[in-house]
Scaffold this active site. Structure first.
Site, PDB file in Angstrom:
ATOM      1  N   ARG A   1     -26.925  10.847 -10.416  1.00  0.00           N
ATOM      2  CA  ARG A   1     -25.888  11.825 -10.066  1.00  0.00           C
ATOM      3  C   ARG A   1     -26.446  13.236 -10.075  1.00  0.00           C
ATOM      4  O   ARG A   1     -27.485  13.488 -10.679  1.00  0.00           O
ATOM      5  CB  ARG A   1     -24.740  11.767 -11.080  1.00  0.00           C
ATOM      6  CG  ARG A   1     -24.155  10.390 -11.240  1.00  0.00           C
ATOM      7  CD  ARG A   1     -22.969  10.426 -12.177  1.00  0.00           C
ATOM      8  NE  ARG A   1     -22.439   9.070 -12.349  1.00  0.00           N
ATOM      9  CZ  ARG A   1     -21.249   8.793 -12.860  1.00  0.00           C
ATOM     10  NH1 ARG A   1     -20.462   9.769 -13.275  1.00  0.00           N
ATOM     11  NH2 ARG A   1     -20.837   7.551 -12.971  1.00  0.00           N
TER      12      ARG A   1
ATOM     13  N   ASP B   1       0.844  -1.197   0.000  1.00  0.00           N
ATOM     14  CA  ASP B   1       0.000   0.000   0.000  1.00  0.00           C
ATOM     15  C   ASP B   1       0.882   1.252   0.000  1.00  0.00           C
ATOM     16  O   ASP B   1       1.679   1.446   0.934  1.00  0.00           O
ATOM     17  CB  ASP B   1      -0.880  -0.053   1.262  1.00  0.00           C
ATOM     18  CG  ASP B   1      -1.959   1.006   1.250  1.00  0.00           C
ATOM     19  OD1 ASP B   1      -1.798   2.026   0.549  1.00  0.00           O
ATOM     20  OD2 ASP B   1      -2.961   0.810   1.965  1.00  0.00           O
TER      21      ASP B   1
ATOM     22  N   THR C   1     -28.059   2.482 -20.417  1.00  0.00           N
ATOM     23  CA  THR C   1     -28.441   3.293 -19.253  1.00  0.00           C
ATOM     24  C   THR C   1     -27.972   4.742 -19.428  1.00  0.00           C
ATOM     25  O   THR C   1     -26.973   5.157 -18.830  1.00  0.00           O
ATOM     26  CB  THR C   1     -27.835   2.703 -17.965  1.00  0.00           C
ATOM     27  OG1 THR C   1     -26.410   2.573 -18.169  1.00  0.00           O
ATOM     28  CG2 THR C   1     -28.413   1.344 -17.619  1.00  0.00           C
ATOM     29  N   VAL C   2     -28.697   5.503 -20.228  1.00  0.00           N
ATOM     30  CA  VAL C   2     -28.397   6.935 -20.359  1.00  0.00           C
ATOM     31  C   VAL C   2     -28.978   7.647 -19.142  1.00  0.00           C
ATOM     32  O   VAL C   2     -30.174   7.550 -18.873  1.00  0.00           O
ATOM     33  CB  VAL C   2     -29.013   7.493 -21.658  1.00  0.00           C
ATOM     34  CG1 VAL C   2     -28.879   9.018 -21.701  1.00  0.00           C
ATOM     35  CG2 VAL C   2     -28.354   6.854 -22.877  1.00  0.00           C
ATOM     36  N   TYR C   3     -28.111   8.352 -18.406  1.00  0.00           N
ATOM     37  CA  TYR C   3     -28.576   9.039 -17.200  1.00  0.00           C
ATOM     38  C   TYR C   3     -29.219  10.378 -17.579  1.00  0.00           C
ATOM     39  O   TYR C   3     -28.592  11.201 -18.272  1.00  0.00           O
ATOM     40  CB  TYR C   3     -27.414   9.297 -16.236  1.00  0.00           C
ATOM     41  CG  TYR C   3     -26.797   8.058 -15.620  1.00  0.00           C
ATOM     42  CD1 TYR C   3     -27.399   6.799 -15.716  1.00  0.00           C
ATOM     43  CD2 TYR C   3     -25.586   8.135 -14.917  1.00  0.00           C
ATOM     44  CE1 TYR C   3     -26.826   5.667 -15.153  1.00  0.00           C
ATOM     45  CE2 TYR C   3     -25.008   7.013 -14.334  1.00  0.00           C
ATOM     46  CZ  TYR C   3     -25.633   5.784 -14.463  1.00  0.00           C
ATOM     47  OH  TYR C   3     -25.053   4.679 -13.900  1.00  0.00           O
TER      48      TYR C   3
ATOM     49  N   GLN D   1      -7.376  13.544 -17.433  1.00  0.00           N
ATOM     50  CA  GLN D   1      -7.885  12.530 -18.362  1.00  0.00           C
ATOM     51  C   GLN D   1      -9.412  12.468 -18.339  1.00  0.00           C
ATOM     52  O   GLN D   1     -10.035  12.650 -17.290  1.00  0.00           O
ATOM     53  CB  GLN D   1      -7.301  11.178 -17.967  1.00  0.00           C
ATOM     54  CG  GLN D   1      -7.610  10.067 -18.953  1.00  0.00           C
ATOM     55  CD  GLN D   1      -6.820   8.821 -18.661  1.00  0.00           C
ATOM     56  OE1 GLN D   1      -6.042   8.370 -19.488  1.00  0.00           O
ATOM     57  NE2 GLN D   1      -7.011   8.253 -17.505  1.00  0.00           N
TER      58      GLN D   1
ATOM     59  N   LYS E   1      -9.210  14.696  -6.542  1.00  0.00           N
ATOM     60  CA  LYS E   1      -8.232  14.917  -7.611  1.00  0.00           C
ATOM     61  C   LYS E   1      -7.849  16.411  -7.685  1.00  0.00           C
ATOM     62  O   LYS E   1      -6.714  16.738  -8.008  1.00  0.00           O
ATOM     63  CB  LYS E   1      -8.778  14.436  -8.956  1.00  0.00           C
ATOM     64  CG  LYS E   1      -9.239  13.001  -8.970  1.00  0.00           C
ATOM     65  CD  LYS E   1      -8.118  11.996  -8.871  1.00  0.00           C
ATOM     66  CE  LYS E   1      -7.654  11.580 -10.222  1.00  0.00           C
ATOM     67  NZ  LYS E   1      -6.851  10.317 -10.177  1.00  0.00           N
TER      68      LYS E   1
ATOM     69  N   TYR F   1     -14.961  11.942  -5.292  1.00  0.00           N
ATOM     70  CA  TYR F   1     -13.756  11.418  -5.961  1.00  0.00           C
ATOM     71  C   TYR F   1     -13.068  12.528  -6.763  1.00  0.00           C
ATOM     72  O   TYR F   1     -11.865  12.748  -6.639  1.00  0.00           O
ATOM     73  CB  TYR F   1     -14.118  10.238  -6.885  1.00  0.00           C
ATOM     74  CG  TYR F   1     -13.169  10.101  -8.045  1.00  0.00           C
ATOM     75  CD1 TYR F   1     -11.894   9.586  -7.856  1.00  0.00           C
ATOM     76  CD2 TYR F   1     -13.515  10.540  -9.333  1.00  0.00           C
ATOM     77  CE1 TYR F   1     -10.996   9.509  -8.914  1.00  0.00           C
ATOM     78  CE2 TYR F   1     -12.637  10.462 -10.381  1.00  0.00           C
ATOM     79  CZ  TYR F   1     -11.379   9.948 -10.178  1.00  0.00           C
ATOM     80  OH  TYR F   1     -10.487   9.883 -11.215  1.00  0.00           O
TER      81      TYR F   1
HETATM   82  N1  USQ Z   1     -23.218   7.968 -17.518  1.00  0.00           N
HETATM   83  C1  USQ Z   1     -24.449   7.574 -18.049  1.00  0.00           C
HETATM   84  N2  USQ Z   1     -24.797   6.275 -17.947  1.00  0.00           N
HETATM   85  C2  USQ Z   1     -23.998   5.327 -17.353  1.00  0.00           C
HETATM   86  C3  USQ Z   1     -22.754   5.739 -16.823  1.00  0.00           C
HETATM   87  C4  USQ Z   1     -22.408   7.068 -16.912  1.00  0.00           C
HETATM   88  O1  USQ Z   1     -25.202   8.380 -18.600  1.00  0.00           O
HETATM   89  O2  USQ Z   1     -24.395   4.164 -17.305  1.00  0.00           O
HETATM   90  C5  USQ Z   1     -22.794   9.369 -17.643  1.00  0.00           C
HETATM   91  C6  USQ Z   1     -22.422  10.009 -16.309  1.00  0.00           C
HETATM   92  O3  USQ Z   1     -23.550  10.527 -15.665  1.00  0.00           O
HETATM   93  C7  USQ Z   1     -21.411  11.062 -16.764  1.00  0.00           C
HETATM   94  C8  USQ Z   1     -20.738  10.431 -17.991  1.00  0.00           C
HETATM   95  O4  USQ Z   1     -21.608   9.394 -18.427  1.00  0.00           O
HETATM   96  O5  USQ Z   1     -22.056  12.229 -17.162  1.00  0.00           O
HETATM   97  C9  USQ Z   1     -19.372   9.837 -17.722  1.00  0.00           C
HETATM   98  O6  USQ Z   1     -19.494   8.907 -16.661  1.00  0.00           O
HETATM   99  P1  USQ Z   1     -18.377   7.806 -16.342  1.00  0.00           P
HETATM  100  O7  USQ Z   1     -18.930   6.920 -15.279  1.00  0.00           O
HETATM  101  O8  USQ Z   1     -17.884   7.174 -17.611  1.00  0.00           O
HETATM  102  O9  USQ Z   1     -17.183   8.722 -15.842  1.00  0.00           O
HETATM  103  P2  USQ Z   1     -16.857   9.390 -14.436  1.00  0.00           P
HETATM  104  O10 USQ Z   1     -17.735   8.930 -13.336  1.00  0.00           O
HETATM  105  O11 USQ Z   1     -16.771  10.862 -14.653  1.00  0.00           O
HETATM  106  O12 USQ Z   1     -15.424   8.801 -14.119  1.00  0.00           O
HETATM  107  C10 USQ Z   1     -14.558   8.218 -15.103  1.00  0.00           C
HETATM  108  C11 USQ Z   1     -13.472   7.435 -14.387  1.00  0.00           C
HETATM  109  C12 USQ Z   1     -12.657   8.393 -13.546  1.00  0.00           C
HETATM  110  C13 USQ Z   1     -12.128   9.513 -14.430  1.00  0.00           C
HETATM  111  C14 USQ Z   1     -13.269  10.201 -15.160  1.00  0.00           C
HETATM  112  C15 USQ Z   1     -12.837  11.225 -16.163  1.00  0.00           C
HETATM  113  O13 USQ Z   1     -14.036   6.420 -13.588  1.00  0.00           O
HETATM  114  O14 USQ Z   1     -11.589   7.690 -12.918  1.00  0.00           O
HETATM  115  O15 USQ Z   1     -11.474  10.449 -13.629  1.00  0.00           O
HETATM  116  O16 USQ Z   1     -13.997   9.208 -15.895  1.00  0.00           O
HETATM  117  S1  USQ Z   1     -13.954  12.594 -16.286  1.00  0.00           S
HETATM  118  O17 USQ Z   1     -15.317  12.079 -16.484  1.00  0.00           O
HETATM  119  O18 USQ Z   1     -13.552  13.413 -17.375  1.00  0.00           O
HETATM  120  O19 USQ Z   1     -13.904  13.280 -15.026  1.00  0.00           O
END
Ligand code: USQ
Length: 382
Positions: free
Chosen positions: A326, A74, A253-255, A208, A185, A181
């Site tokens: 969310r 760790d 699953t579009v949120y 990223q 960052k 989360y």
């Molecule tokens: N979303 C949907 N349906 C789903 C899953 C997600 O509509 O089934 C939407 C979310 O609400 C969001 C978008 O898709 O608006 C992206 O969601 P995600 O789960 O792919 O991404 P996120 O939770 O933001 O996190 C992921 C990684 C994380 C990284 C991040 C980059 O898990 O480690 O930091 O992507 S970013 O999104 O640019 O912050």
């Protein structure tokens, strides 16, 4: 180069270890199996059976003749981490050893606390190990585009010049995350910036976007070398989830109304970006920030792409707008800049139909392993 990869067992960590190893660098991969254990605890294990890190290093050596060092431990334990810095004297440390899931961080107070402790103490320990053991070592940290949120102005690469009452200065671009989360960052970036200013260490912070894919030149050599591939609500990123949902006939699953726009990139491009950053490092006393995405899409656009390609291949892909668990904007301006990594030499793999088809074909053989109960449980932000 001599490289330490912290979080070397993860979705990005293991492909990165192979990528550097394949190019002749000495690689040491370190992991505490947090993600494997959390996925087991939450009953959302990866789609494809994935040998553990020690086993994968042996498989990699058997098929390529290239050795990688592995340590299980760790990095929030400073004695453990600093002993590895002393032993290997790295030129570069790549920090993936974070709790990476927004939904995980929102489950309850304990998981929020774990996320804060893990992410901030790991980052703090790395800065101390660099200062005390090898001050010239370049830290490459995976940040996230989510640090910026979705502001109503263009998103610069890390920094913005502000003119105020006739004076000008350059600051970190304003940050406003939409999960705990993502907030950790932001705090990581602040920590790194403080120690860059104070100690003159060299840091690249890569903002990223969500990554997709399960293929890389090295992972494709042997199916036992595939990255950990999650499709569940907690650890799966959205496009990887949609591909699995299409295969198993689960409506995508579009949120909410699906207008949420993010910058995305192919797993193969994460490898390139990290490699380009390592081989062209930041200067001492520099916090260099790149936006690590190659194109932007709304969730609706992703769902439509998967539906089109899935239906062409004979799957019955439907889309379901479900209540958004969310708290995030569903319609917003989004215009990030992302030219820095292109200038370093990034050659992007864009989201063409062939890429989606390749992902669907790669997931199909594991259809019987898909646990529909893990796809959506509705972890709420409120
Ligand atoms: N979303 C949907 N349906 C789903 C899953 C997600 O509509 O089934 C939407 C979310 O609400 C969001 C978008 O898709 O608006 C992206 O969601 P995600 O789960 O792919 O991404 P996120 O939770 O933001 O996190 C992921 C990684 C994380 C990284 C991040 C980059 O898990 O480690 O930091 O992507 S970013 O999104 O640019 O912050």
């Amino acid at each position: 180069m001599n490289i330490l990869i912290l979080g070397g067992d993860g979705y990005l960590g293991w492909p990165t270890a192979m990528y550097f190893s394949n190019r002749g660098h000495e690689v040491t991969a370190i992991d505490n199996y947090f993600r494997r254990n959390a996925a087991l605890e939450l009953d959302c294990e990866p789609l494809i059976p994935t040998p553990n890190l020690v086993q994968r290093a042996k498989i990699w050596e058997a098929v390529t003749g290239k050795k990688t060092n592995v340590h299980i431990g760790d990095v929030t334990d400073y004695e453990f981490l600093s002993s590895l810095f002393k032993r290997y004297d790295p030129d570069t440390v790549i920090h993936y050893a974070e709790q990476p899931s927004a939904p995980y961080s929102m489950i309850d107070r304990d998981k929020a606390a774990l996320t804060i402790k893990n992410n901030l103490i790991s980052t703090l320990n790395i800065t101390y190990a660099v200062k005390e053991v090898c001050p010239d070592c370049h830290i490459i940290k995976i940040g996230t585009m989510g640090e910026y949120g979705t502001p109503n102005i263009d998103i610069e690469e890390g920094w913005i010049e502000i003119e105020h009452n006739g004076q000008k200065d350059t600051f970190l671009f304003p940050r406003q995350a939409s999960s705990l989360y993502h907030t950790t960052k932001i705090q990581d970036t602040d920590l790194l910036w403080f120690y860059v200013r104070t100690w003159g260490i060299r840091v690249t912070d890569l903002m990223q976007g969500p990554v997709y894919g399960l293929s890389s030149d090295e992972a494709d050599i042997d199916e036992r070398l595939v990255p950990i591939f999650n499709y569940d609500e907690i650890f799966g990123t959205v496009l990887n989830r949609f591909i699995v949902q299409a295969i198993v006939g689960y409506p995508l699953t579009v949120y909410g109304n699906g207008g949420q726009t993010r910058g995305y990139l192919n797993l193969k491009d994460t490898m390139q970006c990290v490699y380009l950053s390592a081989t062209q490092p930041a200067e001492p006393g520099e916090l260099r920030i790149f936006n690590q995405v190659t194109e932007t899409f709304s969730v609706n656009e992703l769902a439509e792409k998967v539906r089109t390609v899935g239906n062409e291949l004979g799957y019955d892909v439907r889309v379901n707008n479900i209540e958004n668990p969310r708290k995030e904007k569903e319609e917003h301006y989004y215009n990030p800049k992302y030219t820095g990594l292109l200038d370093l030499g990034l050659n992007p793999h864009y989201l063409a139909e062939e890429v989606l088809e390749g992902m669907l074909r790669a997931v199909e053989p594991y259809k019987d392993r898909i646990n529909k109960d893990a796809i959506f449980r509705g972890i709420k932000w409120l």
